[in-house]
Scaffold this active site. Sequence first.
Site, PDB file in Angstrom:
ATOM      1  N   ARG A  38     102.881   3.340  26.992  1.00 51.45           N
ATOM      2  CA  ARG A  38     102.226   4.295  27.885  1.00 51.45           C
ATOM      3  C   ARG A  38     100.704   4.230  27.803  1.00 51.45           C
ATOM      4  O   ARG A  38     100.016   4.521  28.788  1.00 51.45           O
ATOM      5  CB  ARG A  38     102.684   5.727  27.573  1.00 51.45           C
ATOM      6  CG  ARG A  38     104.118   6.011  27.993  1.00 51.45           C
ATOM      7  CD  ARG A  38     104.467   7.475  27.792  1.00 51.45           C
ATOM      8  NE  ARG A  38     105.835   7.762  28.175  1.00 51.45           N
ATOM      9  CZ  ARG A  38     106.248   8.093  29.395  1.00 51.45           C
ATOM     10  NH1 ARG A  38     105.364   8.147  30.387  1.00 51.45           N
ATOM     11  NH2 ARG A  38     107.515   8.351  29.649  1.00 51.45           N
TER      12      ARG A  38
ATOM     13  N   ILE B  83     111.071  12.352  16.544  1.00 51.06           N
ATOM     14  CA  ILE B  83     110.833  13.273  17.653  1.00 51.06           C
ATOM     15  C   ILE B  83     111.585  12.671  18.821  1.00 51.06           C
ATOM     16  O   ILE B  83     111.207  11.624  19.357  1.00 51.06           O
ATOM     17  CB  ILE B  83     109.341  13.454  17.955  1.00 51.06           C
ATOM     18  CG1 ILE B  83     108.670  14.162  16.767  1.00 51.06           C
ATOM     19  CG2 ILE B  83     109.145  14.264  19.237  1.00 51.06           C
ATOM     20  CD1 ILE B  83     107.162  14.280  16.888  1.00 51.06           C
TER      21      ILE B  83
ATOM     22  N   LYS C  61     103.970   9.741  15.020  1.00 51.42           N
ATOM     23  CA  LYS C  61     105.151   9.446  15.828  1.00 51.42           C
ATOM     24  C   LYS C  61     104.994   8.006  16.287  1.00 51.42           C
ATOM     25  O   LYS C  61     104.151   7.697  17.132  1.00 51.42           O
ATOM     26  CB  LYS C  61     105.254  10.404  17.023  1.00 51.42           C
ATOM     27  CG  LYS C  61     106.450  10.124  17.930  1.00 51.42           C
ATOM     28  CD  LYS C  61     106.457  11.039  19.149  1.00 51.42           C
ATOM     29  CE  LYS C  61     107.629  10.699  20.073  1.00 51.42           C
ATOM     30  NZ  LYS C  61     107.624  11.519  21.318  1.00 51.42           N
TER      31      LYS C  61
ATOM     32  N   THR D 157     105.039  14.139  26.406  1.00 55.33           N
ATOM     33  CA  THR D 157     105.261  13.344  27.617  1.00 55.33           C
ATOM     34  C   THR D 157     106.527  13.771  28.337  1.00 55.33           C
ATOM     35  O   THR D 157     106.560  13.861  29.572  1.00 55.33           O
ATOM     36  CB  THR D 157     105.370  11.852  27.249  1.00 55.33           C
ATOM     37  OG1 THR D 157     104.262  11.486  26.450  1.00 55.33           O
ATOM     38  CG2 THR D 157     105.423  10.983  28.489  1.00 55.33           C
ATOM     39  N   THR D 158     107.575  14.046  27.573  1.00 55.57           N
ATOM     40  CA  THR D 158     108.874  14.407  28.143  1.00 55.57           C
ATOM     41  C   THR D 158     108.799  15.695  28.944  1.00 55.57           C
ATOM     42  O   THR D 158     109.629  15.937  29.829  1.00 55.57           O
ATOM     43  CB  THR D 158     109.913  14.532  27.006  1.00 55.57           C
ATOM     44  OG1 THR D 158     109.938  13.302  26.275  1.00 55.57           O
ATOM     45  CG2 THR D 158     111.307  14.826  27.525  1.00 55.57           C
TER      46      THR D 158
ATOM     47  N   TYR E 265      94.592   4.374  28.895  1.00 49.74           N
ATOM     48  CA  TYR E 265      93.804   3.839  30.018  1.00 49.74           C
ATOM     49  C   TYR E 265      92.502   3.175  29.583  1.00 49.74           C
ATOM     50  O   TYR E 265      92.186   2.067  30.019  1.00 49.74           O
ATOM     51  CB  TYR E 265      93.524   4.922  31.073  1.00 49.74           C
ATOM     52  CG  TYR E 265      92.906   4.370  32.341  1.00 49.74           C
ATOM     53  CD1 TYR E 265      93.674   3.638  33.241  1.00 49.74           C
ATOM     54  CD2 TYR E 265      91.554   4.554  32.628  1.00 49.74           C
ATOM     55  CE1 TYR E 265      93.100   3.119  34.412  1.00 49.74           C
ATOM     56  CE2 TYR E 265      90.975   4.045  33.771  1.00 49.74           C
ATOM     57  CZ  TYR E 265      91.753   3.323  34.658  1.00 49.74           C
ATOM     58  OH  TYR E 265      91.201   2.802  35.788  1.00 49.74           O
TER      59      TYR E 265
ATOM     60  N   TYR F  19     100.265   9.937  17.704  1.00 48.93           N
ATOM     61  CA  TYR F  19     101.347   9.446  18.560  1.00 48.93           C
ATOM     62  C   TYR F  19     100.964   8.055  19.045  1.00 48.93           C
ATOM     63  O   TYR F  19     100.013   7.895  19.815  1.00 48.93           O
ATOM     64  CB  TYR F  19     101.556  10.406  19.726  1.00 48.93           C
ATOM     65  CG  TYR F  19     102.707  10.070  20.653  1.00 48.93           C
ATOM     66  CD1 TYR F  19     103.679   9.129  20.334  1.00 48.93           C
ATOM     67  CD2 TYR F  19     102.822  10.719  21.889  1.00 48.93           C
ATOM     68  CE1 TYR F  19     104.726   8.841  21.190  1.00 48.93           C
ATOM     69  CE2 TYR F  19     103.870  10.445  22.748  1.00 48.93           C
ATOM     70  CZ  TYR F  19     104.810   9.507  22.409  1.00 48.93           C
ATOM     71  OH  TYR F  19     105.849   9.223  23.277  1.00 48.93           O
TER      72      TYR F  19
END
Length: 292
Positions: free
Chosen positions: A140, A206, A164, A46-47, A109, A135
């Site tokens: 998000r 992470i 994560k 994402t980063t 979503y 993750y």
Amino acid sequence: MNSFIGTGVALITPFKEDLSVDVQALENLVENQIENGIDYLVVLGTTAESASLSKEEKQLVINTVVKKNNKRLPLVLGMGGNNTYALCEELKAANLSGFEAILSVSPFYNKPTQEGIYQHFKAVAAASPLPIILYNVPGRTASNILPETINRIARDFSNVIGVKEAAGDMVQAMKLISLVPKDFLVISGDDMLTLPMVLAGGKGVISVIAQGFPVEFSKMVSLGLEGKPAEAYELHYKLQRSIDLIFAEGNPAGIKALLALKQSIQNNLRLPLVKATPALQQQIEDFLKNFS
């Protein structure tokens, strides 16, 4: 998988003024992480603003990091999605040379049930040629992978090696650590909760902030893993304000502002993300001036 015990860094994607990928800056970032104690690197998470990169740009980022790293640190590749079939086909077709694991986010979503999440990762585990780190980031994805579901996945699919965990809930993290097999990696996805999670039995992080302070943050994690909480918390409290600041206006706006102030990158993001406000940039600059 001892490769992923300690401090991993979720790499940003630096952009030039014209918003093309800044390959030289990315190479410099990789080298800086390697030289300053980071244990492994995560590419296209994402980063990295991966949602706004084209297929060709993603490949450019992959090629750049793999070449610069030159097998010095383990690499993890972000590959997730909310179309299970498409993700599985992508995994089967991908050239994953240079990588040791996949970081795969829970479907976003769609808001699947726990059974839907389990079935998604069952399919992903069957398709992936590499070990998988789940993750969980409800902020998000709009859905939380419960500890019981992660435990079920961990016990049913041997190539799912860790998670994560970024729900921001220490109680959930402790429950998760207590449930999963001893060799399953519970990795913090929340910089502020990293040390408490490590001391509770987690295997590391992470991180986003470690990209800006690799020496200090990786040392904090190492001290936590060594069972030295007093020394580790000294570093935690030294870095605490910076963690608040870099997430105040979202990720990666904050870390890009910090890295730009450290003259590592140009401070550019792609829409719909925007630069940190001047006020926040000033607060980050003030922190850096007083950091020693």
